[in-house]
Each structure stands twice: as structure tokens, then as C-alpha cells.
Write an enzyme that holds these catalytic residues in place. Structure first.
Site, PDB file in Angstrom:
ATOM      1  N   GLU A  93       0.692  -1.082  -0.016  1.00  0.00           N
ATOM      2  CA  GLU A  93      -0.130  -0.183  -0.123  1.00  0.00           C
ATOM      3  C   GLU A  93       0.743   1.269  -0.072  1.00  0.00           C
ATOM      4  O   GLU A  93       1.925   1.477   0.886  1.00  0.00           O
ATOM      5  CB  GLU A  93      -1.035  -0.002   1.302  1.00  0.00           C
ATOM      6  CG  GLU A  93      -2.120   0.888   1.142  1.00  0.00           C
ATOM      7  CD  GLU A  93      -3.060   0.954   2.294  1.00  0.00           C
ATOM      8  OE1 GLU A  93      -3.526  -0.351   2.723  1.00  0.00           O
ATOM      9  OE2 GLU A  93      -3.761   2.045   2.647  1.00  0.00           O
ATOM     10  N   HIS A 151      -2.636  10.609   0.335  1.00  0.00           N
ATOM     11  CA  HIS A 151      -2.702   9.363  -0.164  1.00  0.00           C
ATOM     12  C   HIS A 151      -2.467   9.318  -1.499  1.00  0.00           C
ATOM     13  O   HIS A 151      -1.832   8.443  -2.230  1.00  0.00           O
ATOM     14  CB  HIS A 151      -3.933   8.768   0.167  1.00  0.00           C
ATOM     15  CG  HIS A 151      -4.374   7.617   0.230  1.00  0.00           C
ATOM     16  ND1 HIS A 151      -4.002   6.741   1.618  1.00  0.00           N
ATOM     17  CD2 HIS A 151      -4.734   6.286  -0.464  1.00  0.00           C
ATOM     18  CE1 HIS A 151      -4.132   5.645   1.373  1.00  0.00           C
ATOM     19  NE2 HIS A 151      -4.781   5.202   0.305  1.00  0.00           N
ATOM     20  N   ASP A 195       3.739 -14.680  11.316  1.00  0.00           N
ATOM     21  CA  ASP A 195       2.708 -15.260  10.658  1.00  0.00           C
ATOM     22  C   ASP A 195       1.366 -14.315  10.904  1.00  0.00           C
ATOM     23  O   ASP A 195       0.770 -14.116  11.806  1.00  0.00           O
ATOM     24  CB  ASP A 195       1.822 -16.463  11.370  1.00  0.00           C
ATOM     25  CG  ASP A 195       0.608 -17.167  11.017  1.00  0.00           C
ATOM     26  OD1 ASP A 195      -0.004 -16.605  10.327  1.00  0.00           O
ATOM     27  OD2 ASP A 195       0.373 -18.594  11.325  1.00  0.00           O
ATOM     28  N   LYS A 245      -8.055  -1.164  10.827  1.00  0.00           N
ATOM     29  CA  LYS A 245      -7.366  -1.606   9.770  1.00  0.00           C
ATOM     30  C   LYS A 245      -6.142  -0.676   9.516  1.00  0.00           C
ATOM     31  O   LYS A 245      -4.944  -1.219   8.909  1.00  0.00           O
ATOM     32  CB  LYS A 245      -8.314  -1.635   8.504  1.00  0.00           C
ATOM     33  CG  LYS A 245      -7.745  -1.864   7.025  1.00  0.00           C
ATOM     34  CD  LYS A 245      -6.936  -1.056   6.389  1.00  0.00           C
ATOM     35  CE  LYS A 245      -6.385  -1.524   5.005  1.00  0.00           C
ATOM     36  NZ  LYS A 245      -5.545  -0.775   4.339  1.00  0.00           N
TER      37      LYS A 245
END
Ligand code: MEV
Length: 439
Positions: A85, A393, A296, A280
């Protein structure tokens, strides 16, 4: 035309690729060329990757970035992050720099206990089961000794085994609920091996237990597996400073920023739709470091989100307050991580990432990962409550759009300069490329 295949895993790598390319793609040669582009010329390294999993046909690359200037408990770190991202590493770096000038991040590892369970069915008298468990408990531990002695020598091992009655949920359902300390190992293999041994001993001893009826002797083991829910493997990360020190420019005072920030966190605490996105953002930082250090991330994700729902409603992992003129932003998060075993000693980039982090213990890595999550959350909330997220962004996304249109290096230089002072949007970039190419 798609079709099934028997014995795919037994084919050689090139035969597997042939079959996939010929069966699923219009242009088999092009497919093979794309897959081959990502192979490593170093045969040994390629073989290492091929052998991590079954049926490998290529490598899947993610960028490995670094966010420097993280001051954590007075030690400086450059944190490795594997993520696709665009804005994540830049945001982490910005937050690190911001807090570097304000005392850095503080962390505390609250606990490191991990859990595993043997799930079994027993349709008899609970008192008989309880007395069997009390009789056999020590033997469960003793018969697992060959598995636990090395871990014990280092100070870890089995902490306890409890019998849990779950018959209120499912008739006849019980558990051996075991807790473990696995030190610098994530411990999945260790815990699962111990659990399978417990199950074996438990079943065998039940057949011999004189306090059971004939029927009771035949209890049924359903499964033995660790839990990725680790609310007792917990780390706290925190930043704090005087409210007035939060201000970086005249656009917004420290007090106004702090109040807005706390309000944004409060919303995530009460509103699940917002909490999921808020968390998130935290996972953007956490997963990237977890992945870079060979841990993991699926286990971490599952455990973290379960923890975020522990009070019966999905909620923010982070919290924030203003008290006596001090702004504090913190998070407690469950993280079962390892710095030995698994991929950590195998993958050359994972070894490099761990060396970059001063070869941390599992506890130190818990701190670093939690800080990466908190920093990411701080950066996101800071943008959201001030400029909005899209400004930064889209700036980071610019290169993706340029690459999509196969801009060459010269075009990139011109367009990056152009968009330094102009708002980035997909259509604006497309127009700018077209105009440039017309010229
Ligand atoms: C984007 O990957 C993450 C954010 O949506 C997180 C947030 O909203 O807090 C920006």
C-alpha cells in the site's frame, strides 16, 4: 477450457507451469515469461523459496521498505515493512519523526502466555472425569517431557493444564485448556506437539482408569490445537506529550488538534463501522512488520480482531485522552510472535530484517510491532482530522498511476514536479500524461 488434474503436485515445476499456462491462459508463452520474470537466478535461493510451500510456480514479490527514526524505550530503530500500500511506509516514517521530537514511544510487555486446547467429548459423570483429570494431570506433563525439556532448560514450557467444562455450550464437550511460555519462539509447533501428546496420554490413561465406568473409559478426542487468541500475550505501546507540543504549525493549535484526535478515537471506540477501518489502519503497520520479520500475519490478524471484540462489541484497539494538559495515545494488543524458528532462520530477508532491528527477543519484537501499529494509527488519524486522507494518499498513489500508463523516467520527473503543486486525481494524472505526450 478448464479441467481437473490428478497428481499435479508430483509434476516437475516446469510441467506444472506448462499445464497451468496451457489450460488457463490464451497466451501460454506470455504467461510463462511473466512467471519466469520473478524467478531468482540464484538457484539455491530459488529452491529455498520453492520448498516453502507446495506447487510453486513463481515468486510473489512485495516491496520491503524501511521507516527510520523510531525511538522506542530510548533505543532507535529503523523498522522494516513489507507492504504494497503506497502511503504506509511514508506515514510510519512521518509519525516516527513526529514522536522522535516528543520523547518517542514507550512500551511494556504485559504478559507472554499462549494457549492450546485438547477438545474432547465425554458422556458420563463429571465428578469421575474431574477425579480422572486430577489423577492424570501430572502424567500429561511428564509424558510430554521429551518435547518440553529443551524449552524448560531455557525457562519456558507448560505453565498449567485445566479441565474446562463446556457442556453448557455443547452436550458432552470438555477441554484440556493448557497454557504455555514459549520464550522467543512463536511456539505453534511446540504447543501443537505438546497438545497431541496430552491427547494421547489422556485417551490411553482413560482406558485404564478404575474410577470410570466401561462407557466413560471411551472418551473421544475431537482435536488438539493451539489458539491464535492470545489475550494474555499482550503488549502496551504509548506516546504522550504536553498538549501544546502537538502543534506543528499555526494552522491548528495543539489543544484543538488533541481534542479532535481524542474525539476521533472515541468514535472508533463506540462505532463498529469506524472501528474496523480504524483498526485496519493499525494493522497496516502491524502486518507489514510481522510479514517482514517472517511471522504469521494471519494468526496475528485473527487474534487481534478477536481481542477488539472481547467486550461483546467490535471496538477500537487504541485509546486516547487529555489529562492535566497531557495528551496520551495508547494501545494494548495481543501479539504472538517469534524471533527464532519458523521462517526467521530460513528466509534471507527475514534474517536481514531481524538484524536491522538489533536481533530482538520476541518481547522486543512485540514492542516494535505494536509501535508500528500505533504510529500508523496516529498518522492516519492526524491526516483524517486535519487535511483529510486523500491529499497524502494520492501523492503516494501518483507513481502507481504513472506506472499504469507506462510513463518513462523523463515523463515521471516532469509529472512528479507538476503534481508537487497540483491536486492529484486519477483523471488529472491521465490528462497530464496525455498533454505531455501530445507535446
Ligand atoms: C487505509 O489503508 C487506512 C485508513 O483508512 C485508516 C483509518 O481510516 O484510520 C486511512
Amino acid at each position: 477450457m478448464s479441467k481437473t488434474i490428478a497428481g499435479f503436485s508430483k509434476l516437475s515445476k516446469s510441467k506444472k507451469i506448462d499445464w497451468i499456462a496451457n489450460t488457463y491462459f490464451a497466451n501460454a508463452e506470455n504467461t510463462k515469461a511473466v512467471l519466469k520474470q520473478y524467478w531468482n537466478d540464484n538457484e539455491k535461493l530459488q529452491q529455498l523459496h520453492d520448498e516453502f510451500i507446495e506447487n510453486t510456480i513463481s515468486n510473489y514479490y512485495l516491496p520491503l521498505g524501511v521507516a527510520p527514526n523510531f525511538l522506542i524505550n530510548e533505543t532507535l530503530y529503523a523498522i522494516p515493512m513489507a507492504i504494497e500500500e503506497s502511503s504506509v511506509v511514508a506515514a510510519a516514517s512521518k509519525a516516527a519523526k513526529f514522536w522522535l521530537d516528543r520523547g518517542g514511544f514507550k512500551t511494556t510487555v504485559i504478559s507472554t502466555t499462549k494457549i492450546g486446547q485438547v477438545h474432547f467429548m465425554f458422556h458420563g459423570d463429571y465428578e469421575n472425569l474431574k477425579s480422572f483429570f486430577d489423577t492424570v494431570k501430572q502424567k500429561l506433563i511428564t509424558e510430554a517431557k521429551p518435547l518440553t525439556k529443551n524449552m524448560e532448560a531455557r525457562g519456558g514450557g507448560i505453565l498449567d493444564i485445566e479441565l474446562r467444562d463446556k457442556t453448557a455450550d455443547i452436550e458432552g464437550y470438555y477441554q484440556l485448556h493448557a497454557s504455555f511460555e514459549t520464550l522467543d519462539a512463536m511456539g505453534a509447533n511446540f504447543i501443537n506437539s505438546c497438545l497431541e501428546q496430552f491427547a494421547k496420554t489422556f485417551k490411553n490413561e482413560a482406558l485404564l482408569f478404575s474410577g470410570f465406568s466401561e462407557e466413560e473409559k471411551h472418551l473421544e478426542i475431537v482435536m488438539s490445537i493451539l489458539s491464535n487468541y492470545v489475550p494474555e500475550c499482550l503488549v502496551r505501546a504509548e506516546v504522550s506529550c504536553k498538549v501544546e507540543d502537538l502543534s506543528e504549525n499555526k494552522a491548528i493549535s495543539g489543544k484543538a488538534f488533541a481534542e479532535k484526535f481524542v474525539r476521533a478515537v472515541n468514535i472508533a471506540e463506540v462505532e463498529p463501522y469506524r472501528a474496523v477501518t480504524h483498526n485496519k489502519g493499525i494493522m497496516n503497520g502491524i502486518d507489514a512488520v510481522v510479514l517482514a520479520t517472517g511471522n504469521d500475519f494471519r494468526a496475528v490478524e485473527a487474534g487481534v480482531h478477536a481481542y477488539a471484540s472481547r467486550n461483546g462489541k467490535y471496538s477500537s484497539l487504541s485509546h486516547s485522552k487529555i489529562e492535566n494538559g497531557i495528551f496520551t495515545f495508547w494501545m494494548e494488543i495481543p501479539l504472538a510472535l517469534g524471533t527464532v524458528g519458523g521462517l526467521t532462520g530460513l528466509h534471507p530477508l527475514v534474517k536481514l530484517a531481524l538484524e536491522l532491528l538489533h536481533k530482538p527477543s520476541a518481547k522486543e519484537l512485540m514492542s516494535i510491532v505494536a509501535v508500528a501499529g500505533l504510529a500508523q494509527n496516529f498518522a492516519a488519524l492526524r491526516s483524517l482530522t486535519t487535511t483529510g486522507i486523500q491529499k497524502g494518499h494520492m501523492k503516494m498513489h501518483l507513481m502507481n498511476i504513472l506506472n499504469q500508463f507506462e510513463a518513462n523516467d523523463a515523463e515521471k520527473v516532469i509529472l512528479v514536479e507538476h503534481f508537487a503543486n497540483n491536486p492529484v486525481s486519477h483523471s488529472a494524472v491521465v490528462n497530464a500524461i496525455n498533454n505531455l505526450r501530445k507535446e
